[in-house]
Motif scaffolding. Structure first.
Motif, PDB file in Angstrom:
ATOM      1  N   SER A  77       0.788  -1.344  -0.031  1.00  0.00           N
ATOM      2  CA  SER A  77      -0.081  -0.076   0.052  1.00  0.00           C
ATOM      3  C   SER A  77       0.808   1.154  -0.002  1.00  0.00           C
ATOM      4  N   ARG A  94       0.944   4.125  -2.580  1.00  0.00           N
ATOM      5  CA  ARG A  94       0.738   5.621  -2.656  1.00  0.00           C
ATOM      6  C   ARG A  94       1.792   6.344  -3.112  1.00  0.00           C
ATOM      7  N   ARG A  95       3.150   5.882  -2.884  1.00  0.00           N
ATOM      8  CA  ARG A  95       4.163   6.663  -3.724  1.00  0.00           C
ATOM      9  C   ARG A  95       4.135   6.446  -5.215  1.00  0.00           C
ATOM     10  N   GLN A 127       1.780   9.397  -6.180  1.00  0.00           N
ATOM     11  CA  GLN A 127       2.093  10.477  -5.894  1.00  0.00           C
ATOM     12  C   GLN A 127       2.964  10.923  -7.185  1.00  0.00           C
TER      13      GLN A 127
END
Length: 365
Positions: A260, A264-265, A268
């Protein structure tokens, strides 16, 4: 009454915890750290006793002459000396030196043999675990259980066997010399002492050798009992494996959290992409190229099914061009990891896509 039958064979030790498996190396190492090793307490004393009497056979006459000289000096020479501090110091040092010549070899043999025999049984081992006070040993109920346990019966049998063997060996040796022993009082003092010393040494040697044989058998029994006490059930082995490798549930949660965080990275970084190449529904791969920083286009995000849909949604939100190219999307997804540059064999296909994207962007401008 019908007997229950299983359609498939079932290993019952998963249910009753029967210990039928050999101990693992970790179990053996942990037991050794606690001082739990296969060792016979009788082997070292019996070998030391045998070695001592063998030494007496070899050095007995020399030790006897040293003792004679010690008595002669004490009764003849030292009695004529004046009693003063200097003479007493000389007498003490001379007596101590002669005593060491008699007792030293015996103590040296006993110490050396004891160290070697213990090393042969357990190797180098130093632990204070057996010296720790354990409250369960003070429990009278547990004490009664140990008193009437099978191990206590075996120890009693061993003690009786050693005593019986010693008595039997002594009887056989003394029976052979019964005629000489009966006439012992008729012989001169020197001959009587010589015979007594010879038979005593022979008796000690044979008893020692008998005890060595019994101690070797006891060591074999102790090894068997030690291996039996270390046995594990299959459930024990599984639990030990879990402790060594980590709980699968915990490891799964850690991998899920790492995944996860990686997603998320990736999300981004996704707005920096130049183009998103799709399957169009199953795969989505985001590519970025900056000539001032990169030698080749780089995959900064990729996903399948639900994640591919999220990538396309974010790309649409940030007005990133999405292009459908099924073979190229599959190839990029399977061959290139996130953060890696595209391989040389895909340069041409990706370059054509980027050229088209830059052309569209130029038209927009």
């Amino acid at each position: 009454m019908k007997r229950l039958a299983f359609l498939y064979p079932v290993d019952l030790q998963y249910f009753n915890g029967e210990k039928t498996e050999k101990a693992t190396p970790k179990k053996r190492q942990d037991a050794r750290k606690k001082g739990q090793v296969a060792k016979s307490a009788d082997l070292s004393p019996s070998v030391s006793l045998t070695a001592t009497f063998l030494m007496l056979i070899v050095l007995g006459s020399s030790m006897f002459h040293t003792f004679q000289n010690l008595l002669r000096e004490s009764l003849v020479t030292y009695t004529s000396w004046q009693v003063n501090e200097e003479n007493l110091r000389v007498i003490f040092y001379q007596l101590a030196f002669e005593a060491v010549k008699i007792v030293g070899p015996v103590l040296g043999v006993v110490f050396t043999v004891a160290v070697l025999v213990n090393y042969m049984q357990v190797g180098w081992l130093f632990t204070t675990e057996p010296l720790r006070i354990k409250l369960d040993k003070l429990n009278p109920v547990q004490g009664l259980k140990r008193l009437f346990s099978l191990r206590s019966v075996v120890e009693l049998f061993k003690s009786l066997l050693k005593i019986s063997a010693g008595i039997l060996v002594a009887f056989m040796i003394l029976w052979e010399t019964k005629d000489e022993l009966v006439q012992l009082s008729l012989k001169p003092l020197g001959a009587a002492l010589s015979l007594t010393a010879s038979e005593a040494t022979k008796l000690g040697l044979y008893i020692g050798m008998t005890l060595v044989v019994l101690a070797v058998l006891d060591y074999a029994y102790q090894r068997y009992e030690h291996e039996k006490s270390l046995r594990m059930s299959k459930q024990d082995i599984k639990d030990e494996f879990k402790q060594a490798e980590g709980d699968p549930l915990i490891k799964g949660k850690i991998r899920e959290r790492q995944r996860s965080m990686a997603i998320r990275r990736m999300m981004q970084e996704l707005p920096k992409a130049d183009v998103v190449i799709t399957n169009p529904t199953h795969f989505a791969v985001a590519i970025r190229y900056d000539a001032s920083e990169m030698s080749a286009p780089t995959v900064i995000a990729k996903g399948q099914d639900y994640l591919a849909l999220k990538i396309k949604e974010i790309a649409q939100k940030h007005r990133i061009i999405t292009m459908e190219n099924k073979p190229l999307a599959r190839a990029l997804y399977s061959q290139v990891e996130i953060g890696q540059q595209i391989p040389e064999e895909l340069f041409k296909a990706v370059a054509e896509v980027l050229a088209y994207v830059y052309k569209l962007q130029g038209k927009v401008k």
